[in-house]
Design an enzyme around this catalytic site. Structure first.
Site, PDB file in Angstrom:
ATOM      1  N   CYS A 114      -0.032  12.124  -7.361  1.00  0.00           N
ATOM      2  CA  CYS A 114      -0.332  12.859  -6.126  1.00  0.00           C
ATOM      3  C   CYS A 114      -0.202  14.354  -6.386  1.00  0.00           C
ATOM      4  O   CYS A 114       0.621  14.764  -7.211  1.00  0.00           O
ATOM      5  CB  CYS A 114       0.676  12.495  -5.038  1.00  0.00           C
ATOM      6  SG  CYS A 114       0.615  10.792  -4.615  1.00  0.00           S
TER       7      CYS A 114
ATOM      8  N   ASN B 255       5.449   0.841  -2.526  1.00  0.00           N
ATOM      9  CA  ASN B 255       4.872   1.964  -3.265  1.00  0.00           C
ATOM     10  C   ASN B 255       4.982   3.211  -2.384  1.00  0.00           C
ATOM     11  O   ASN B 255       4.562   3.200  -1.230  1.00  0.00           O
ATOM     12  CB  ASN B 255       3.408   1.626  -3.585  1.00  0.00           C
ATOM     13  CG  ASN B 255       2.699   2.696  -4.385  1.00  0.00           C
ATOM     14  OD1 ASN B 255       2.338   3.740  -3.858  1.00  0.00           O
ATOM     15  ND2 ASN B 255       2.475   2.438  -5.655  1.00  0.00           N
TER      16      ASN B 255
ATOM     17  N   GLY C 105      -4.391  -2.618 -14.844  1.00  0.00           N
ATOM     18  CA  GLY C 105      -5.687  -2.005 -15.127  1.00  0.00           C
ATOM     19  C   GLY C 105      -6.665  -3.036 -15.656  1.00  0.00           C
ATOM     20  O   GLY C 105      -6.556  -3.469 -16.807  1.00  0.00           O
ATOM     21  N   GLY C 106      -7.579  -3.476 -14.791  1.00  0.00           N
ATOM     22  CA  GLY C 106      -8.659  -4.354 -15.240  1.00  0.00           C
ATOM     23  C   GLY C 106      -8.266  -5.789 -15.509  1.00  0.00           C
ATOM     24  O   GLY C 106      -8.959  -6.488 -16.233  1.00  0.00           O
TER      25      GLY C 106
ATOM     26  N   ASN D 280       4.670   6.322  -6.836  1.00  0.00           N
ATOM     27  CA  ASN D 280       3.332   6.749  -7.270  1.00  0.00           C
ATOM     28  C   ASN D 280       3.354   8.262  -7.453  1.00  0.00           C
ATOM     29  O   ASN D 280       3.400   9.010  -6.480  1.00  0.00           O
ATOM     30  CB  ASN D 280       2.308   6.341  -6.206  1.00  0.00           C
ATOM     31  CG  ASN D 280       0.913   6.845  -6.529  1.00  0.00           C
ATOM     32  OD1 ASN D 280       0.666   7.340  -7.635  1.00  0.00           O
ATOM     33  ND2 ASN D 280       0.010   6.737  -5.576  1.00  0.00           N
TER      34      ASN D 280
ATOM     35  N   ASN E 171     -12.681   4.360  -6.069  1.00  0.00           N
ATOM     36  CA  ASN E 171     -12.187   4.441  -4.693  1.00  0.00           C
ATOM     37  C   ASN E 171     -11.618   5.819  -4.428  1.00  0.00           C
ATOM     38  O   ASN E 171     -11.048   6.459  -5.316  1.00  0.00           O
ATOM     39  CB  ASN E 171     -11.167   3.329  -4.390  1.00  0.00           C
ATOM     40  CG  ASN E 171      -9.735   3.751  -4.651  1.00  0.00           C
ATOM     41  OD1 ASN E 171      -9.111   4.417  -3.839  1.00  0.00           O
ATOM     42  ND2 ASN E 171      -9.223   3.387  -5.829  1.00  0.00           N
ATOM     43  N   ALA E 172     -11.827   6.259  -3.204  1.00  0.00           N
ATOM     44  CA  ALA E 172     -11.236   7.518  -2.756  1.00  0.00           C
ATOM     45  C   ALA E 172     -10.711   7.278  -1.343  1.00  0.00           C
ATOM     46  O   ALA E 172     -11.178   7.869  -0.369  1.00  0.00           O
ATOM     47  CB  ALA E 172     -12.269   8.635  -2.777  1.00  0.00           C
TER      48      ALA E 172
ATOM     49  N   LYS F 299       0.840  -1.203   0.000  1.00  0.00           N
ATOM     50  CA  LYS F 299       0.000   0.000   0.000  1.00  0.00           C
ATOM     51  C   LYS F 299       0.879   1.259   0.000  1.00  0.00           C
ATOM     52  O   LYS F 299       1.922   1.281   0.671  1.00  0.00           O
ATOM     53  CB  LYS F 299      -0.871  -0.047   1.268  1.00  0.00           C
ATOM     54  CG  LYS F 299      -1.670   1.185   1.558  1.00  0.00           C
ATOM     55  CD  LYS F 299      -2.839   1.315   0.628  1.00  0.00           C
ATOM     56  CE  LYS F 299      -3.424   2.727   0.645  1.00  0.00           C
ATOM     57  NZ  LYS F 299      -4.102   3.069  -0.607  1.00  0.00           N
TER      58      LYS F 299
ATOM     59  N   GLY G 285      -4.948  -5.640  -9.552  1.00  0.00           N
ATOM     60  CA  GLY G 285      -5.406  -4.745  -8.487  1.00  0.00           C
ATOM     61  C   GLY G 285      -6.760  -5.146  -7.953  1.00  0.00           C
ATOM     62  O   GLY G 285      -6.890  -6.107  -7.201  1.00  0.00           O
TER      63      GLY G 285
END
Ligand SMILES: Cc1cc2nc3c(=O)[nH]c(=O)nc-3n(C[C@H](O)[C@H](O)[C@H](O)COP(=O)(O)O)c2cc1C
Length: 318
Positions: free
Chosen positions: A136, A105, A249-250, A133, A75-76, A51, A271
């Protein structure tokens, strides 16, 4: 599972990082690894990514933090995490015994914060590398995403590169006009690999109350809905850079993972698929192995970027 003798070779190399297979658990969907104990043998994974971690602990965004969407989710979470001190004291002892490479990460609000956390993690035993990441807000640049501009990408990745000698993978955002200049900036700044894509910004509204469903109003879209975008960006990026690209992604099945590999990804990350099936990683590794056998392909690495239409398409565009 992945390592059957005499079967097709599943091992891949991301520059200096060697993986026994190309399937990793994506950041934010696999906790700190420990949460999946007894569900999936971590040693079967190509790698796991923890995470997102910041210098200080973060509480994240107000609830609700999740919303279901057709073929995906929003998601937030707001990058809630335990902070570097608790991570090193409480999470690393378990992660050192995970049996697969562990990538951490990281993120920050300023270039200096990124550099500082990278410096403190770079030499830690049991950390195979960092995933940076850059989706941000850059506080010193008025809150626009680091990932949004090639210049800010170059600056932040250069600082991290100077601070850390370990393997560095830079995670790109799909929320940009053109992904290629951003990818080139990360490569030029010294990234060893790129991972893409992070979530696509979206929102959902409750029409009865006319209020946003997420506490943060907007959130990140993930899941099958974003796979075509991820594939397209991996395809474009992998042709432009010389460093390895990791597709995310997906991905929920071996077929999804294979699409990314054929598009140009040297490895993939799973993910939100973990929320549908926590054993999805093992299933995908087995499925890739099966595909290679059926197709008579001895080595998954030879499949990377093998898209047949790619060459012809590029020529016809020129
Ligand atoms: C609940 C949740 C939390 C996430 N947290 C992070 C994070 O901390 N750092 C990061 O780089 N990406 C984070 N991501 C993005 C994922 O790693 C991944 O890039 C994205 O979800 C697309 O992949 P998917 O469609 O397989 O989920 C998160 C995604 C979800 C769904």
């Amino acid at each position: 599972m992945g390592s059957k003798k005499d079967g097709p070779r599943l091992s891949v190399e991301l520059g200096p990082l060697k993986l026994k297979n190309p399937v990793m658990a994506a950041s934010g969907t696999f906790g700190y690894g420990e949460e999946y104990t007894g569900i999936i043998p971590l040693k079967s994974l190509g790698a796991l990514i923890t995470k997102g971690l910041s210098l200080k602990p973060r509480k994240g965004n107000p609830p609700p933090r999740l919303a279901e969407t057709p073929a995906g989710m929003l998601n937030a979470i707001g990058l809630e995490n335990v902070g570097i001190r608790a991570f090193l004291d409480e999470k690393m002892p378990f992660l050192r015994k995970a049996g697969c490479p562990v990538l951490v990460n990281i993120f920050g609000a300023t270039e200096d914060e990124y550099a500082e956390i990278a410096r403190r993690l770079s030499e830690v035993e049991g950390i195979a590398g960092l995933e940076v990441n850059i989706s941000c807000p850059n506080l010193k640049a008025g809150g626009s995403l680091f990932a949004a501009e090639p210049k800010s990408v170059f600056q932040v990745v250069s600082k991290v590169r100077q601070a850390a000698s370990c393997f560095l993978m830079v995670k790109l955002s799909p929320n940009v006009g053109d992904i290629v200049p951003v990818a080139l900036a990360a490569e030029e700044a010294g990234a060893d690999a790129l991972s893409l894509i992070n979530t696509l910004t979206g929102m959902a509204i409750d029409i009865k109350t006319r209020t946003p469903i997420l506490g943060n109003i907007t959130g990140g879209l993930s899941g099958p809905a974003i796979k075509p975008v991820g594939l397209r960006m991996v395809w474009q990026t992998s042709q432009a850079v010389r460093i390895p690209v990791v597709g995310v992604g997906g991905i929920l099945s071996a077929e999804d993972a294979l699409e990314y590999i054929i598009a140009g990804a040297s490895a993939v990350q799973v993910g939100s698929g973990h929320f549908v099936d926590p054993r999805v990683g093992s299933r995908i590794i087995d499925g890739i192995q099966e595909y290679l056998k059926t197709q008579g392909i001895p080595d998954v690495a030879s499949l990377v970027g093998s898209l047949r239409a790619g060459q012809d398409l590029r020529k016809s565009e020129a």
